[in-house]
Design a protein around this motif. Structure first.
Motif, short mmCIF file in Angstrom:
data_model
loop_
_atom_site.label_atom_id
_atom_site.label_comp_id
_atom_site.label_asym_id
_atom_site.label_seq_id
_atom_site.Cartn_x
_atom_site.Cartn_y
_atom_site.Cartn_z
N GLU A 1 41.81 30.59 35.46
CA GLU A 1 42.93 29.66 35.42
C GLU A 1 44.24 30.37 35.78
O GLU A 1 44.47 31.52 35.38
N ILE A 2 45.07 29.65 36.56
CA ILE A 2 46.43 30.12 36.86
C ILE A 2 47.40 29.20 36.14
O ILE A 2 47.39 27.98 36.36
N PRO B 1 46.07 26.09 45.51
CA PRO B 1 45.45 27.42 45.65
C PRO B 1 44.49 27.47 46.83
O PRO B 1 43.80 26.49 47.13
N THR B 2 44.43 28.61 47.50
CA THR B 2 43.51 28.82 48.61
C THR B 2 42.87 30.20 48.46
O THR B 2 43.58 31.20 48.26
N LEU B 3 41.55 30.25 48.52
CA LEU B 3 40.84 31.51 48.34
C LEU B 3 41.01 32.40 49.56
O LEU B 3 40.86 31.96 50.70
N VAL B 4 41.33 33.67 49.32
CA VAL B 4 41.51 34.64 50.39
C VAL B 4 40.29 35.55 50.39
O VAL B 4 40.00 36.21 49.40
N ALA B 5 39.57 35.57 51.52
CA ALA B 5 38.38 36.41 51.63
C ALA B 5 38.63 37.50 52.65
O ALA B 5 39.41 37.35 53.58
N GLN B 6 37.96 38.63 52.47
CA GLN B 6 38.11 39.76 53.37
C GLN B 6 36.97 39.79 54.36
O GLN B 6 35.82 39.55 54.01
N GLY B 7 37.28 40.12 55.63
CA GLY B 7 36.26 40.21 56.67
C GLY B 7 36.66 41.20 57.71
O GLY B 7 37.70 41.84 57.62
N ILE C 1 46.20 25.47 36.46
CA ILE C 1 45.25 25.18 37.53
C ILE C 1 43.92 25.87 37.21
O ILE C 1 43.79 27.10 37.29
N PRO C 2 42.87 25.12 36.83
CA PRO C 2 41.54 25.72 36.66
C PRO C 2 40.92 26.02 38.03
O PRO C 2 41.06 25.23 38.97
#
Length: 592
Positions: free
Chosen positions: A44-45, A65-71, A95-96
């Protein structure tokens, strides 16, 4: 005693080798990948959204919120499985989230600039949640939107309708030297009162330009192509030159409008027409069986190369064709143009148009006022799809005019032809075989920048008929050859920055090459911003010797004086990055 950056860097490296500075590489986890939610896990944020001016809460703000992934191609953002949240009347939000990971959090509210958490230009701080730290509480500051509005008038003081206003960002000074030029951020058109407004602007520096045409001019009245007949009335053969605020035709004279949060600035334009410039374009050679017959079927397309623009812009012109097939293109003003003939081997050329002139142009004739640069790619170590093959397919070479800001000129990224601004003549058989690229540019000094291969980096330049130094080449008019030496294997540096035993959040992370002040240096400064756990990730670094520095509140420092950087380097961490290295290094953040 004033030391140069190179002297300070070499001394720092010597101290490190003697044990004066420990720089053990640490296996620190940064920007964690998303994990599947464990049974019973709760992420949660929480926080409050406030104004950056007075800290007052902002009610009913929308947070996404948007998930940031590494590639392999750097950080990528993916939509979350939550629709976000709306703050309450006191600006509080909760935000859950479905998983741990690094989350980019954006806030938007009426009358405020939409921005990410701790946003500074192109950088921001990701909100990092882990199994050990599944919740976080934030104070999210956003800025009231600024705006620029104004009026565009003609030579008689009458409103000019449908004029296009372009807004260009002026980046602040950076630790690496002068800011890079950026493209147009947004644009607007005037209404029937000659008025315009550019809203929702972030604090910062901006430049404005306006393009319009007199309503009574021939170029505004003509539709399609006309057959040459009686001479045009000179009073109708006029055009408005591109005008930079407050009134000059040269970008160097443009005023930088500095906006603070909530500011509204007035920027009016008064346009004065000048005599239209004409291009006399001979139809290209062609014909059945390769006969040298002038073909007059294809209509020339004229595009303007504007300073700061990302691509040529189609301009309105008045075009006439005489019985011999020659085109008379009017309605032009002084500037740099690309002229291309569709369907004729994709040929085009760059033309520098001067005032009060009628300029003949033959796309089949050699040019003596433009530099025609044959670009050769040398040094590929592999033939993977990402890197391209040994002849350089898939890699684009950009020549950027950093001195006069007249534009960016690019080679093709696919088959070796020209993308955007092509050579006026067909490539030779040898050029076709080697996949060399041909770029036409005005004579001058250009920075060479590679694009299109994330793992490829520049190792040097050599030139024939031109002058090469470091990342720069100076080309005269005529034929020149530029060999761009490249290699595979960019490096990555990641780690955790701490300040007084706590994560340094929103700090400026710098990877400074020890050769940054040398005119022949190929390396350049790289930077990132730390996340809520203090993590940073600097990707796609050219191998070499660097000093790693993290500065708390570094975004507030005036970097206009190059000596400012030197005092931070003595406390930095020296690093030598090998090709394809992935180094993890923790660091103590410095106070500003």
């Amino acid at each position: 005693m004033r030391w140069s950056l190179v002297e300070a860097s070499l001394l720092l490296f010597a101290g490190a080798l003697c044990g004066g500075i420990a720089h053990a590489q640490i296996r620190a986890q940064t920007k964690p990948e998303a994990k599947h939610t464990a049974v019973g896990a709760h992420y949660e944020i929480n926080g409050v959204v406030v104004s950056s001016i007075d800290g007052s809460p902002i009610p009913h703000c929308r947070l996404t919120p948007t998930l940031v992934a590494q590639g392999v191609f750097g950080s990528r953002r993916f939509p979350s499985s939550t629709d976000g949240s709306e703050a309450d009347e006191h600006g509080r939000f909760s935000i859950p989230l479905p998983s741990a990971g690094a989350w980019n959090l954006r806030a938007s509210a009426r009358g405020y600039v939409t921005q990410s958490y701790e946003e500074h230009g192109a950088f921001s701080s990701a909100v990092v949640l882990t199994a050990d730290s599944p919740e976080i509480d934030l104070r999210f500051k956003i800025s009231p939107e600024a705006s620029i509005k104004g009026l565009v008038l003609d030579e008689a003081g009458e409103p000019v309708r449908d004029a296009q206003i372009s807004l260009f960002i002026v980046p602040p000074s950076s630790p690496g030297g002068p800011p890079a030029n950026t493209g147009s951020r947004t644009s607007a058109r005037t209404d029937d009162r000659g008025m315009y407004e550019l809203a929702n602007l972030s604090p910062g520096g901006y430049r404005l330009s306006v393009r319009a045409r007199p309503w009574y001019a021939e170029v505004s009245q003509q539709s399609g192509i006309a057959v040459a007949g009686s001479p045009v009335d000179p009073s109708l053969d006029v055009a408005y030159p591109p005008t930079w605020f407050p009134g000059g035709s040269d970008v160097a004279t443009a005023e930088t409008i500095v906006l603070h949060a909530g500011d509204t600035r007035q920027a009016d334009f008064h346009l004065v027409p000048i005599a239209s410039i004409h291009l006399k374009i001979a139809p290209p050679l062609g014909g059945v069986g390769g006969a040298n017959v002038r073909q007059g079927q294809a209509i020339p397309i004229v595009e303007e190369i504007m300073p700061g623009a990302n691509a040529p812009r189609l301009v309105s012109v008045a075009t006439h064709r005489d019985p011999q097939g020659e085109f008379d293109v009017g309605g032009l003003t002084p500037g740099l143009y690309q002229v291309r003939i569709p369907g004729q081997d994709g040929r085009s050329t760059v033309v520098d148009v001067a005032a009060n002139s009628v300029r003949p142009l033959d796309l089949d004739a050699p040019r003596n006022d433009i530099a025609r640069v044959t670009v050769h790619i040398d040094g590929f170590a592999g033939d993977t799809e990402e890197a391209g093959d040994r002849r350089g397919r898939g890699l684009r070479v950009n020549l950027i005019d950093t001195d006069t800001q007249r534009g960016t000129f690019s080679s093709a990224g696919e088959e070796g032809g020209f993308a955007g601004r092509r050579g006026s003549r067909a490539p030779s058989a040898e050029s076709k075989e080697s996949k060399d690229r041909i770029i036409e540019v005005p004579p001058g000094r250009y920075e060479v920048v590679l694009q299109g291969g994330s793992n490829i980096f520049l190792t040097g330049l050599t030139a024939k008929g031109a002058e090469a130094s470091g990342r720069y080449v100076t080309v005269p008019a005529g034929e020149t050859t530029l060999t761009v030496h490249v290699a595979n294997g960019r490096a990555n540096v990641s780690g955790i920055a701490a300040l007084e035993g706590k994560p340094a959040v929103g700090a400026m992370a710098l990877l400074v090459p020890i050769t940054i002040e040398e005119p022949d240096s190929i390396d350049f400064l790289r930077q990132d911003q730390t996340n809520t756990d203090g993590s940073f990730d600097i990707e796609n670094v050219i191998p070499g010797q660097y000093i790693l520095v993290v500065i708390d509140k570094g975004w507030q420092i005036n970097w206009g004086d190059r000596s400012t950087l030197r005092r931070y380097l003595t406390q930095g961490v020296p690093m030598e990055l090998k090709p394809s290295a992935s180094v993890k290094q923790n660091v103590v953040a410095q106070a500003p």
